[in-house]
Each structure stands twice: as C-alpha cells, then as structure tokens.
Write an enzyme that holds these catalytic residues in place. Structure first.
Site, PDB file in Angstrom:
ATOM      1  CB  THR A  15      -0.883   0.041   1.261  1.00 54.89           C
ATOM      2  OG1 THR A  15      -0.024   0.146   2.389  1.00 54.89           O
ATOM      3  CG2 THR A  15      -1.715  -1.222   1.386  1.00 54.89           C
ATOM      4  CD  GLU A  70      -4.730  -2.921   2.382  1.00 53.26           C
ATOM      5  OE1 GLU A  70      -5.145  -2.462   1.286  1.00 53.26           O
ATOM      6  OE2 GLU A  70      -4.196  -2.207   3.243  1.00 53.26           O
ATOM      7  CE  LYS A  95     -14.911  10.749  15.191  1.00 57.93           C
ATOM      8  NZ  LYS A  95     -13.573  10.261  15.422  1.00 57.93           N
ATOM      9  CD1 TRP A 108     -18.077  11.334  13.007  1.00 57.24           C
ATOM     10  CD2 TRP A 108     -18.136   9.386  11.895  1.00 57.24           C
ATOM     11  NE1 TRP A 108     -17.399  10.408  13.747  1.00 57.24           N
ATOM     12  CE2 TRP A 108     -17.419   9.203  13.100  1.00 57.24           C
ATOM     13  CE3 TRP A 108     -18.289   8.305  11.032  1.00 57.24           C
ATOM     14  CZ2 TRP A 108     -16.862   7.989  13.462  1.00 57.24           C
ATOM     15  CZ3 TRP A 108     -17.736   7.090  11.393  1.00 57.24           C
ATOM     16  CH2 TRP A 108     -17.027   6.934  12.586  1.00 57.24           C
TER      17      TRP A 108
END
Ligand code: ADP
Length: 547
Positions: free
Chosen positions: A185, A330, A439, A444
C-alpha cells in the site's frame, strides 16, 4: 468422506495456457517507452513468458523468489508476471511514484532478488542501488539497441535474455496457496505495508471479476487497462483479459488525454479502466477538441470516488456505461461495483445516477459489514455510518512479515479503514477514510460527498474538504478548491452552489482557493499533507466564537 471431482490447482499460469489454446490469435498491443507501438498475440506472449521463465532459472532463480517490476503497462511487463510465476516465483510490483526512500524500504522488506525495470526508471534505481544490497541484478525491459549506459551492476537486457532460450519449458507446478504476487500500500501514514496474493486468491478474484455484474470483461472486448500493473494488482485485469481472450491495449508511459484518446480510437477500445484523474484529463481533451468516443462501451472507475459530473458526462454525453468500483490493495482489489439490480434499468436517468455514484454492492465471495467503534454491527439502512469490514478468500489475512499484528476481528473480518453506509438494497457508499472523517458536534460529515458536489460547479477543477479545529464544534469543514484555468469564482458563489445539495450543518465554514492539491502515488487526495498545510488556518466562524 470426499467427493470425487478432479483436484486441479488454481494457478494463474493456467489462465495464460487457456488463452494460448483458445485465443492464440488475440492481440496484445503496447505503446512502448521507446516510442513505437508493438503488436503480439497471446501465443507470442505465452512463448516469450516461457522463455523468460527459462532465463530466470538459468540466472539461478526459483520457487519462492520475489522478483520485482518497476514498469509501465507493456507486453513485457505482462510477460514478466507470467514468466516470474512460471518458475514458482512471486511478482512484486513497485510504484515508481513513491519516494526513493519508500521504494528502497519496500524492496528490502519484500526481499526482492531482481528488479525488472523500464528505461524510464533506470535513474531511480541508480540512485538507490547502494540502499538495496540484496538485489542481485537488474533486467532492463528493452532490446539491445536501446540499452542505456548505466552505473547499475549485473544488468541484463530483457530481449537478449529471452532470445537465448528455446521456450521448451513447462510452468513449475506449485501449491495453489503458494505466494504468487505482492503489492504494498502507498503508506500515507507510517511505512508501506505489504500484501501477498496467492495463486488461488488471484484465480478466484479473476472468476469473480469476470462475472457480468462485476467487471464483466468479454472475449469480444478490446481492453485498455490504463490502471497500472503497479496499482493494486492492476484491478485483476492482467488475469481477467487472458481468461476471456480479450484484446489488450497497453498505454505504456503515456496517460495524458491525447495519448489515451489515440489508443481508444485507433485500437477500437470497448472497455477501459482507470482512476478519476485520468478521465478528467481525457474529458478535457475531448471537450477542447470536440471529439467523441464511438467505440467505447464501458469504463471502470475506482481508486477514488467518481464525481457525479464525470459519471453523467460519460453516460449522457458520450454514451459510455460507467462501472463505479471500490476496492483496495488488501482485497486483490475488487470489493464492490455499482451494477444495477432488477428494475433499476427502468429508472429515470437521475435515479440511475444516484445508484451509480455509490461504490456499489459486493459480489459473491465478498462479505461486508459496518460496525461502530466497539465492533457492533450497524444497520443496513443507508444512514448509519460505520467502519467498513470485509471478509473473503481474496482479502488479506495478514500483512507481509506480520506487520501491524492481528488485523482481523474475531469473526475474521478485515477493517478497510474506510467509513461507509450500506443501504437496504445492499449498496455501499464510502463517506471517508476513517482518518479523514470530520467530526462536528459529535456527528460525522462526509468530506467525499461535499467534494463530489463541489466539482460539479463548472468553474471548479478539483475540490478537497478537510476538518479544521473549531472551539465550539470540535471540527468544521474547510473546502479547498482549484479553479478551472482562467475561471473567476467567489467563495459565495461556491457556497451558494452547495446550498440545498447538502445538509445545512455540513456547509463548509470557509472556502480557500489554491493552485495545487497534493496527491498520493495512486492519485488520491493527500488529506494528511493538506491538513498539515492548513494547520494554522483559523476559520472565520472560530474567530466569531472566540470574540
Ligand atoms: P493505496 O492505499 O496504495 O492508495 P488502494 O487502491 O489500495 O491504494 O487504496 C484503497 C482505498 O482507496 C480504499 O480503502 C478507499 O479509501 C479508496 N477508494 C478506492 N476506490 C474508491 C471509490 N470508488 N470511492 C471512494 N474511495 C475509494
């Protein structure tokens, strides 16, 4: 008791064998680093991969050895994957857009024994050769006439290597669970982490990817994989194409709008795949030159969310069907795709775009759930945001060398690091990376949604939303904008455009205009760097509270 069916191992080289027997005449066309267009067939690629396997064995490499590639998408890079896996070796794609220190870290961590490189990247390797002492040699992917002067030691010329072999070679048979490929990654925080695919995981991923509700590549397709082989296992296309016998058109180093357009038209490309930034360049080229896309039928877009304006342009203006995909290194990488369910084909255009702008639904073999901070599963109501967790036979079990420790929850689900909703029809929508969520007052705010609406403004080229500390609300959104070339637009105009399109309390507290927004090596907005750039930024609303 066991059943009595044949136990044929799932090995990627058998995909190329299938292409040799059933599609030997099908072409692989490549724009090369040397400048010319090269043509070969699957039969040629099979022979040349076998010759490469022989050459690698002659150099002393064998089962389990990790051999890296630092290269653009060309026929040679494609052959290298099969030549490497053909000796039971492991292909390891290196992303040339990473910093030199990251590259040498990854090369050492993976234990790479050889690096295949395009001419373009020889200087990068010369710069880090001293840092990568375990690499035993370099294979430059060119012919004798183009071999460069180099300070690299143990250099081989790709074409010379394979010219010296007969091709009389059988792939080395390994266990289907043996390592097959590696990809790291991009490691925007901390060191990059490595994922090691198995033959089995790659083959299962190919079967799922080629099903019609997913990528759905067909034999009749002419495929232009703009997504590099070094980005997240090339979204599975290097296996998917030979599995169905699709023609492959490799773009080599040129991914600008004009070069891509040229290949799309000259090679009658029907199917293509890339991140949104590539399509932005193509669309600018099309608009500036009043061009069309007569042959193109399907475009897969992933890696970052597809802006609605891009989706609508492809579908309405150019008659190209968009497959919005989400996934990650992944996950081999396919996780979801926004393909229709029954009845959706009869919806209005706008309703259909509401569906396609979501990241989509998982195919069979991919399980998915969203959870709260304590690991409790959240409802699939399209409203609850949670940590997106995945499980399946082509999802990572652990990172290379166990980095990061135990990465699965007690039910075997992997935390993607993304925050998402899942609606009652099973369509998942990413709202943010968990480290990028804003936040505000305990709730959110989705930065991705605001960005995607903002780039719909005709004067906005690119937009990024980040959270800025706020004395009352904890964080509030700041909208960072690059204007279109030559365009004049005010903060008020942009906020006015967002009004009514997002919840009032999501409205950015400020808009700033910049010339550049930082990107990662895989083309994503680098929020961490952007937040650092705006560390000392004071929102006007914060001052009002302070007064
Ligand atoms: P890297 O992490 O090296 O940049 P990846 O392609 O593995 O490369 O990145 C995966 C991440 O990219 C996902 O976890 C997600 O945050 C983001 N991503 C991928 N596709 C989409 C999409 N369609 N919409 C929004 N985000 C996406």
């Amino acid at each position: 008791m066991f059943g009595a069916m044949q136990d044929v191992p799932l090995l990627v080289n058998r995909i190329l064998d299938h292409a040799l027997v059933n599609h030997p005449e099908r072409e692989i066309v490549s724009r090369l680093v040397e400048g010319n267009i090269h043509r070969e067939t699957y039969a040629d690629a099979h022979l040349r991969s076998r010759k490469l396997s022989q050459a690698l064995q002659a150099l002393g490499f064998g089962q389990g050895d990790v051999l890296a590639t630092l290269a653009w998408n060309t026929h040679r890079h494609f052959e290298a994957w099969y030549g490497i896996t053909g000796i039971g070796g492991v292909y390891h794609t290196l992303n040339p857009r990473l910093f030199a220190e990251q590259l040498s870290y990854i090369i050492n961590h993976a234990g790479d024994k050889v690096i295949f490189t395009d001419l373009t990247f020889v200087p990068i390797l010369e710069g880090i050769e001293k840092e990568i002492p375990n690499v035993k040699g370099f294979i430059i992917m060119t012919d004798a006439a183009h071999m460069p002067e180099t300070t690299l030691s143990n250099v081989h010329c790709y074409e010379d290597l394979i010219d010296g072999q007969s091709g009389d070679f059988n792939w080395v048979e390994v266990d289907e669970r043996a390592p097959c490929g590696m990809c790291y990654t991009s490691g925007t925080t901390g060191n990059p982490k490595g994922v090691c695919y198995t033959h089995r995981s790659n083959v299962l991923h190919t079967l799922v990817g080629n099903s019609s509700d997913v990528i759905g590549l067909r034999s009749v397709d002419s495929l232009l994989p703009v997504v590099p082989l070094f980005h997240a296992n090339a979204w599975g296309l290097a296996f998917g194409a030979p599995a169905v016998g699709a023609k492959i058109v490799n773009p080599g180093p040129n991914m600008d709008g004009e070069s891509i357009y040229q290949l799309l038209t000259e090679e009658k490309v029907t199917f293509t795949a890339a991140v949104p930034t590539v399509w932005l360049m193509l669309m600018q080229h099309l608009e500036n030159n009043k061009l069309d896309l007569p042959d193109l039928e399907t475009v897969v877009i992933g890696g970052s969310a597809v802006p609605r304006v891009m989706l609508e342009k492809f579908e309405r203006d150019y008659g190209v069907s968009v497959k919005h995909a989400w996934g990650m290194t992944e996950m081999s990488p396919l996780g979801t795709i926004a393909s229709f369910k029954a009845g959706m084909e009869n919806m209005t255009f706008d309703e259909q775009m509401d569906i396609k702008v979501k990241q989509g639904r998982p195919p069979y073999l991919m399980e998915m759930k969203i959870t709260d901070d304590d690991g409790n599963e959240l409802p699939r109501d399209g409203k609850a945001f949670g940590h997106l967790m995945v499980r399946g036979p082509f999802v990572v079990g652990e990172y290379i060398k166990g980095d990061g420790g135990q990465i699965l929850d007690e039910d075997g689900f992997f935390d993607t690091g993304d925050v998402a909703t899942i609606d009652p029809l099973g369509f998942m929508q990413i709202t943010d990376r968990s480290k990028d969520v804003i936040k505000s007052g305990g709730e959110w705010i989705s930065s991705i949604e605001i960005e995607n609406i903002a780039v719909g403004h005709e004067k906005v080229q690119e937009a990024a939303v980040i959270g800025i500390a706020h004395p009352k609300w904890d964080e509030r959104p700041l909208l960072v904008v690059i204007k279109n070339e030559g365009a004049e637009v005010s903060k008020e105009e942009i906020l006015g455009y967002l009004e009514g399109k997002i919840a009032k309390w999501w409205m950015p507290d400020d808009v700033v205009f910049v010339d550049e927004i930082p990107h990662t090596a895989t083309g994503k907005i680098q929020k961490l760097t952007l937040r650092q750039q705006f560390e000392d930024y004071k929102l006007p609303t914060a001052e009002a509270v302070a007064e």
